[in-house]
Design a protein around this motif. Sequence first.
Motif, PDB file in Angstrom:
ATOM      1  N   LEU A 134       4.168 -62.138   4.373  1.00 22.06           N
ATOM      2  CA  LEU A 134       3.297 -61.223   5.105  1.00 22.06           C
ATOM      3  C   LEU A 134       3.543 -59.760   4.725  1.00 22.06           C
ATOM      4  N   SER A 135       2.451 -58.996   4.771  1.00 20.86           N
ATOM      5  CA  SER A 135       2.494 -57.581   4.444  1.00 20.86           C
ATOM      6  C   SER A 135       1.370 -56.887   5.194  1.00 20.86           C
ATOM      7  N   THR A 136       1.428 -55.570   5.294  1.00 23.56           N
ATOM      8  CA  THR A 136       0.339 -54.794   5.895  1.00 23.56           C
ATOM      9  C   THR A 136       0.201 -53.500   5.096  1.00 23.56           C
ATOM     10  N   PRO A 137      -1.007 -52.947   4.963  1.00 20.70           N
ATOM     11  CA  PRO A 137      -1.169 -51.732   4.152  1.00 20.70           C
ATOM     12  C   PRO A 137      -0.490 -50.521   4.788  1.00 20.70           C
ATOM     13  N   VAL A 138       0.180 -49.746   3.955  1.00 21.68           N
ATOM     14  CA  VAL A 138       0.807 -48.488   4.364  1.00 21.68           C
ATOM     15  C   VAL A 138       0.498 -47.434   3.304  1.00 21.68           C
ATOM     16  N   LEU A 139       0.989 -46.228   3.534  1.00 20.56           N
ATOM     17  CA  LEU A 139       0.750 -45.124   2.608  1.00 20.56           C
ATOM     18  C   LEU A 139       2.029 -44.812   1.843  1.00 20.56           C
ATOM     19  N   TYR A 140       1.925 -44.683   0.523  1.00 16.15           N
ATOM     20  CA  TYR A 140       3.051 -44.285  -0.312  1.00 16.15           C
ATOM     21  C   TYR A 140       2.737 -42.935  -0.954  1.00 16.15           C
ATOM     22  N   ILE A 141       3.758 -42.092  -1.071  1.00 17.42           N
ATOM     23  CA  ILE A 141       3.564 -40.789  -1.719  1.00 17.42           C
ATOM     24  C   ILE A 141       4.635 -40.570  -2.776  1.00 17.42           C
ATOM     25  N   ASN A 142       4.260 -39.802  -3.791  1.00 22.39           N
ATOM     26  CA  ASN A 142       5.198 -39.340  -4.813  1.00 22.39           C
ATOM     27  C   ASN A 142       5.815 -38.054  -4.276  1.00 22.39           C
ATOM     28  N   GLY A 273       7.991 -41.988  -1.146  1.00 25.27           N
ATOM     29  CA  GLY A 273       7.959 -41.882   0.310  1.00 25.27           C
ATOM     30  C   GLY A 273       6.998 -42.899   0.884  1.00 25.27           C
ATOM     31  N   ILE A 274       7.191 -43.246   2.138  1.00 25.92           N
ATOM     32  CA  ILE A 274       6.345 -44.246   2.785  1.00 25.92           C
ATOM     33  C   ILE A 274       6.010 -43.787   4.195  1.00 25.92           C
ATOM     34  N   ALA A 275       4.779 -44.039   4.623  1.00 28.51           N
ATOM     35  CA  ALA A 275       4.322 -43.590   5.942  1.00 28.51           C
ATOM     36  C   ALA A 275       3.218 -44.510   6.439  1.00 28.51           C
ATOM     37  N   PRO A 276       2.932 -44.480   7.741  1.00 30.41           N
ATOM     38  CA  PRO A 276       1.808 -45.281   8.266  1.00 30.41           C
ATOM     39  C   PRO A 276       0.479 -44.776   7.722  1.00 30.41           C
ATOM     40  N   LEU A 277      -0.557 -45.617   7.799  1.00 27.23           N
ATOM     41  CA  LEU A 277      -1.898 -45.190   7.425  1.00 27.23           C
ATOM     42  C   LEU A 277      -2.356 -44.055   8.343  1.00 27.23           C
ATOM     43  N   PRO A 278      -3.120 -43.094   7.824  1.00 25.68           N
ATOM     44  CA  PRO A 278      -3.701 -42.061   8.686  1.00 25.68           C
ATOM     45  C   PRO A 278      -4.783 -42.661   9.599  1.00 25.68           C
ATOM     46  N   ASN A 355      10.444 -49.803   4.317  1.00 28.89           N
ATOM     47  CA  ASN A 355       9.086 -50.354   4.408  1.00 28.89           C
ATOM     48  C   ASN A 355       8.936 -51.299   5.596  1.00 28.89           C
ATOM     49  N   ILE A 356       9.984 -52.066   5.906  1.00 35.20           N
ATOM     50  CA  ILE A 356       9.924 -52.979   7.042  1.00 35.20           C
ATOM     51  C   ILE A 356       9.816 -52.183   8.340  1.00 35.20           C
ATOM     52  N   LYS A 357      10.578 -51.109   8.436  1.00 33.57           N
ATOM     53  CA  LYS A 357      10.543 -50.297   9.652  1.00 33.57           C
ATOM     54  C   LYS A 357       9.164 -49.682   9.864  1.00 33.57           C
ATOM     55  N   VAL A 358       8.579 -49.133   8.789  1.00 32.60           N
ATOM     56  CA  VAL A 358       7.257 -48.517   8.901  1.00 32.60           C
ATOM     57  C   VAL A 358       6.204 -49.575   9.217  1.00 32.60           C
ATOM     58  N   ALA A 359       6.255 -50.710   8.511  1.00 27.50           N
ATOM     59  CA  ALA A 359       5.252 -51.758   8.708  1.00 27.50           C
ATOM     60  C   ALA A 359       5.313 -52.338  10.111  1.00 27.50           C
ATOM     61  N   VAL A 360       6.520 -52.641  10.596  1.00 26.64           N
ATOM     62  CA  VAL A 360       6.664 -53.229  11.933  1.00 26.64           C
ATOM     63  C   VAL A 360       6.208 -52.242  13.000  1.00 26.64           C
ATOM     64  N   SER A 361       6.565 -50.957  12.840  1.00 24.78           N
ATOM     65  CA  SER A 361       6.136 -49.964  13.830  1.00 24.78           C
ATOM     66  C   SER A 361       4.617 -49.812  13.826  1.00 24.78           C
ATOM     67  N   GLN A 362       4.001 -49.963  12.679  1.00 21.85           N
ATOM     68  CA  GLN A 362       2.546 -49.852  12.575  1.00 21.85           C
ATOM     69  C   GLN A 362       1.867 -51.081  13.190  1.00 21.85           C
ATOM     70  N   LEU A 363       2.388 -52.257  12.884  1.00 18.69           N
ATOM     71  CA  LEU A 363       1.824 -53.494  13.428  1.00 18.69           C
ATOM     72  C   LEU A 363       1.967 -53.554  14.946  1.00 18.69           C
ATOM     73  N   ASN A 364       3.074 -53.014  15.457  1.00 19.86           N
ATOM     74  CA  ASN A 364       3.357 -53.074  16.888  1.00 19.86           C
ATOM     75  C   ASN A 364       3.121 -51.734  17.574  1.00 19.86           C
ATOM     76  N   ASN A 365       2.332 -50.865  16.959  1.00 19.16           N
ATOM     77  CA  ASN A 365       2.136 -49.536  17.537  1.00 19.16           C
ATOM     78  C   ASN A 365       1.642 -49.620  18.977  1.00 19.16           C
ATOM     79  N   LYS A 366       0.698 -50.530  19.227  1.00 19.47           N
ATOM     80  CA  LYS A 366       0.212 -50.834  20.571  1.00 19.47           C
ATOM     81  C   LYS A 366      -0.059 -52.332  20.636  1.00 19.47           C
TER      82      LYS A 366
END
Length: 421
Positions: A134-142, A273-278, A355-366
């Motif tokens: 399993l995976s979910t889309p996130v944002l990556y930056i240089n 860098g990695i961040a949640p989707l805007p 990436n796991i921390k960002v993805a899980v927080s995004q999936l479980n945001n609400k």
Amino acid sequence: MGMGMGVGVAHAAKAVVRPPAAVASEPKEIQLVHQLGPQREEALKQLVERFNERSKDYRLSVRTGTWSDDGSPHLMILPDEDMERFLAGKPRYKALSAVMREGGVPLPALKPPAIMARALVDAKGRLLALPVGLSTPVLYINRGEFRRVGLDPDAPLKTWFELQQALGRLFDSGSTCPYTVSQPGRVMIENTSAWHNEPVSARQGKSERPSFNGMLQVKHVAMMASWHRARYLRIFGAESEAEQRFASGECAVVAAPSASWTDFRRTAEFEVGIAPLPYHEDFPGAPQNTLADGAAMWVAAGKRPAEYKAIARFVGFWLQPENQVVWQRESGYLPLNRAGVFAAQSEVLGPELENIKVAVSQLNNKPATVESSASPIAGHARMLDILDEELSAVWADRKPAKEALDNAATRVQAAVAPVVR
């Protein structure tokens, strides 16, 4: 003389008689096939080797391949597109929940969440397969490219407007690819909809009706089209090309699966860098939650009870926290139960599981709602193909966003809605 010899032989024969020694039988084989790619195959093989060291009666073998009706393997890790073909027609699998129950092995997996593909659970919410990929889309930056143009790589890009301002800065400073997207239909429609608590489909009697051509989706695709015309956004044809362009340093930002973190850290020659989707701030309640999808391990039907018991032991072994952490770190995929989630939060592992921390927080945001949950249509391979085809007409300026999404909804209704489970 002959008689004496006969007695001698008898005594000799008597002297060498021994109780029959127990013959150690070779462990029987459980076959597991997959299409994970070289790096993740290596992680899978290491997991299997650790299990085989503890298993006496059965050993697992791993190979690249697909399922077939003739001589099917015991276990199959199937990507989304193969999963749909595998589930069509007569049942070819034994439900994972039944395998574990009959094998006497607990199944400490997460309660199948609303964010996960519906094909993996039955009508009572029990797991049919183990969602190992399993995976979910996130944002990556240089991060280096952001610093080069005077942007703070640690400043959060919470909204799409904030990202637009950053992309403008990158473009004005010479970037030829400020932003790109891997799997546009999955990111721009499926997950952007859930992220804003907007449904991809709606119930129509006993079937599903596509609903991804509403105000949010039209607004978002129109915004992406304006970025494409302004050369802030570039769209590439091949599925993995966007990620390759980012990893090479050509593109400064990419929306891509959370599992790609391990690939970027392995191949990119810059700090990632990695961040949640805007999100769009003018939609009340956003951000909501995104969706999880990807490969799952299915158990073939028609195998022997003893083989199913061995499979149950292997699944139980995989779900142990220490094994989950290794799998997450090497594959980039999401945890399989709460123990894996908690283990991923460990500060000891630091950036390896960022990436796991960002993805899980995004999936479980609400907590997921009916609108933000996975549906039988969401994630369907044919739906995503149709979306990408219609969106390509938007990037080529052949269709406006509304027309393209209306066409996609009509096509999905005809091709997908009648056959979804």
